[in-house]
Design a protein around this motif. Sequence first.
Motif, PDB file in Angstrom:
ATOM      1  N   GLN A   1       0.810  -1.205   0.000  1.00 47.61           N
ATOM      2  CA  GLN A   1       0.000   0.000   0.000  1.00 47.61           C
ATOM      3  C   GLN A   1       0.854   1.270   0.000  1.00 47.61           C
ATOM      4  N   ARG A   2       2.127   1.164   0.419  1.00 49.94           N
ATOM      5  CA  ARG A   2       2.960   2.359   0.488  1.00 49.94           C
ATOM      6  C   ARG A   2       3.158   2.984  -0.891  1.00 49.94           C
ATOM      7  N   TRP A   3       3.154   2.163  -1.933  1.00 53.19           N
ATOM      8  CA  TRP A   3       3.315   2.717  -3.281  1.00 53.19           C
ATOM      9  C   TRP A   3       2.056   3.455  -3.723  1.00 53.19           C
ATOM     10  N   THR A   4       0.900   2.984  -3.282  1.00 56.72           N
ATOM     11  CA  THR A   4      -0.347   3.709  -3.567  1.00 56.72           C
ATOM     12  C   THR A   4      -0.347   5.055  -2.862  1.00 56.72           C
ATOM     13  N   GLN A   5       0.100   5.065  -1.606  1.00 55.23           N
ATOM     14  CA  GLN A   5       0.202   6.324  -0.871  1.00 55.23           C
ATOM     15  C   GLN A   5       1.111   7.314  -1.596  1.00 55.23           C
ATOM     16  N   LEU A   6       2.272   6.823  -2.015  1.00 51.51           N
ATOM     17  CA  LEU A   6       3.232   7.681  -2.691  1.00 51.51           C
ATOM     18  C   LEU A   6       2.689   8.177  -4.029  1.00 51.51           C
ATOM     19  N   PHE A   7       1.974   7.328  -4.734  1.00 55.58           N
ATOM     20  CA  PHE A   7       1.400   7.696  -6.035  1.00 55.58           C
ATOM     21  C   PHE A   7       0.449   8.883  -5.887  1.00 55.58           C
ATOM     22  N   TYR A   8      -0.478   8.782  -4.945  1.00 56.77           N
ATOM     23  CA  TYR A   8      -1.471   9.853  -4.818  1.00 56.77           C
ATOM     24  C   TYR A   8      -0.857  11.144  -4.294  1.00 56.77           C
ATOM     25  N   LEU A   9       0.022  11.058  -3.308  1.00 56.68           N
ATOM     26  CA  LEU A   9       0.629  12.281  -2.798  1.00 56.68           C
ATOM     27  C   LEU A   9       1.464  12.960  -3.878  1.00 56.68           C
ATOM     28  N   SER A  10       2.164  12.172  -4.688  1.00 60.76           N
ATOM     29  CA  SER A  10       2.991  12.735  -5.752  1.00 60.76           C
ATOM     30  C   SER A  10       2.136  13.414  -6.819  1.00 60.76           C
ATOM     31  N   PHE A  11       1.047  12.779  -7.203  1.00 60.07           N
ATOM     32  CA  PHE A  11       0.218  13.363  -8.264  1.00 60.07           C
ATOM     33  C   PHE A  11      -0.590  14.552  -7.769  1.00 60.07           C
ATOM     34  N   LEU A  12      -0.933  14.576  -6.496  1.00 62.52           N
ATOM     35  CA  LEU A  12      -1.564  15.773  -5.948  1.00 62.52           C
ATOM     36  C   LEU A  12      -0.580  16.944  -5.964  1.00 62.52           C
TER      37      LEU A  12
END
Length: 606
Positions: free
Chosen positions: A103-114
């Motif tokens: 799940q950490r990669w999902t967290q990083l994905f959304y924070l990065s794209f925001l």
Amino acid sequence: MLRQVTSLFIIVLVAHQVCGFRTSYRLNDQYTRLNVGHSPAVLAERRRAACSTRLSLADRPRLGRPNVPRAIEKQKQLQLSLFKRAEDSGEKQLCKEPRVYPQRWTQLFYLSFLALLSDWICFSVAASPDSFEHAYPGASAANLIDIFLFTNVASCFLVTDAVSRFGLDLSIKGAAGMMTLGCLLRSGLPDLSWLDSVGLNLGTSIANAADNILPDGAGEGLVEMIPDAVVDMVDPSTLTEASRTAGLEPYPLLVLGTVLVGFAQPYFQCTPPMLSATWFASNERATATATALNFNQIGIAVAFLVGGSMAKNEMGIHNYFDLISILCVLVTAGTFLQFEEKPPSPPSYSEIEKIVNNEKEPPFLESVKKLFATNGFGIPLAAFICSISITNIVGTFIDDVMRKGGITDQLHIDLAGAGFELAILLGGIVIGGYVDRTKQYKIVTLACLLATMFFVIPLGLTDHMLGDKPVLLVLSLFGLGLACGPIQPINAELAVDVTYPSDETAVESVQQVGGNLVSALMVPVAEWALNTQDYEFFKSIRPLDFDVRGDVLLLFTVAAVTIVYYNTFDSPLRRTMADNENEEANEADSIQIGDTGSLPRELVNR
């Protein structure tokens, strides 16, 4: 372009997950040769021999190698405390050792794209200022960016306390919702009729559904409840005829939407170190922080490429704002559905220790006092400010830099600017990965600062033998991005490391405020030096004769002064020491999940 950027991000994340970059600190050779296949007597003898040859803590490097028996006992106590905490709270899945989750990669994905979207919105009209000013007479693209940045600085003072009170999950989701609202104020409800033209037959259906949400006459009643001052803001008479025909929103609504996005952005910029500490292992944190912290640079690159090609007239600006709003709605929806507060168990021993010690984050102003009172905090802060100031100034005057260097085609300028921002991201990921493995913050930062001084000079070369060389200019620009960009995430992690167990969000908020304020002060000085100052070197040696502009000498001086100051760094890495202490104890005592023979008796009995 956006598809390519997204693909690049996914490839980087997948490669990083496969490769792992997973290393750990090891003890000396005779200590690491301990083998669980030997008898307990042999193991005990080897441990005594290994411990007897270890240096004292005072003789060790600043990373600190603690006394092994004491570290073993401390780790067992941490495990026992964490087990009791899990039992008391009912969190039976809480592990007694560090563990990371996909799940950490999902967290990083959304924070990065925001973060990408927020800076895209900030610089959305920077690539087409003339078209924007034609659509909104009397307005300025630069002024709109200034409004965004000042709002950003003000919000940085609030983000730490908000995250502490509401948690990372609710804070990110709330900021994403605020950014989406700001986008919709800037664009109005996006026109989705193009969905019908591509065969999806969704545009009309969505429009009809929106019309059916409110009963008949609700719109008129709502208008009567709105104060006259607000009605004046949305009065279409404030637009030119061409702007009204294109469907653009009045300028005051554009400003209001920009303020909302500017207020939301610090929640994406100041939280990467906290996300990394909460979700990522100790040998992944710098890379994760670099990715999230520098992905806003991709937003600036997209603004130049997409904005430059779409926002050429009023209708183009309208469609451009619609595109941004649609993407923002999609990313926000995904954030609401998939972003989480924290993993089931901590990813590192330092996080375990913070949980066991029940560390509570103080209010922001109190955190700031504690940070500046901590030995070593000011040095990574200076490096962070140096890096963000140089990249901001180069990005602000990229058009002038390119044209003075012999590159005059606007597409080529936009591509060079996008390449500069991509180089910042790539450098952060690659060099951040190296720092993850080695923890060589000081050596790497000094090397990056030295490379920054080297690459910044060709950006200001002018009309002599070494001047006006487009190839040299572009290569130096990319090299500057690779060298200067990583300084920010590396020193964000270093500041968190030396102030452990401080509030990661407070650390990054201070760095963002300092970086943005210094950048704002340096921009007019750099503009004056760019237009009025020019210095010639090696005048008597014709093959080496060249001129350098004053703005480049300013940036060179900033990097040089930072190197001198940074070289005095001599502070312990407290978070790394906490991780090492327990990792080494884990090796020494052969503690493994499921190996009840080496766990504390209290855990075995349970």
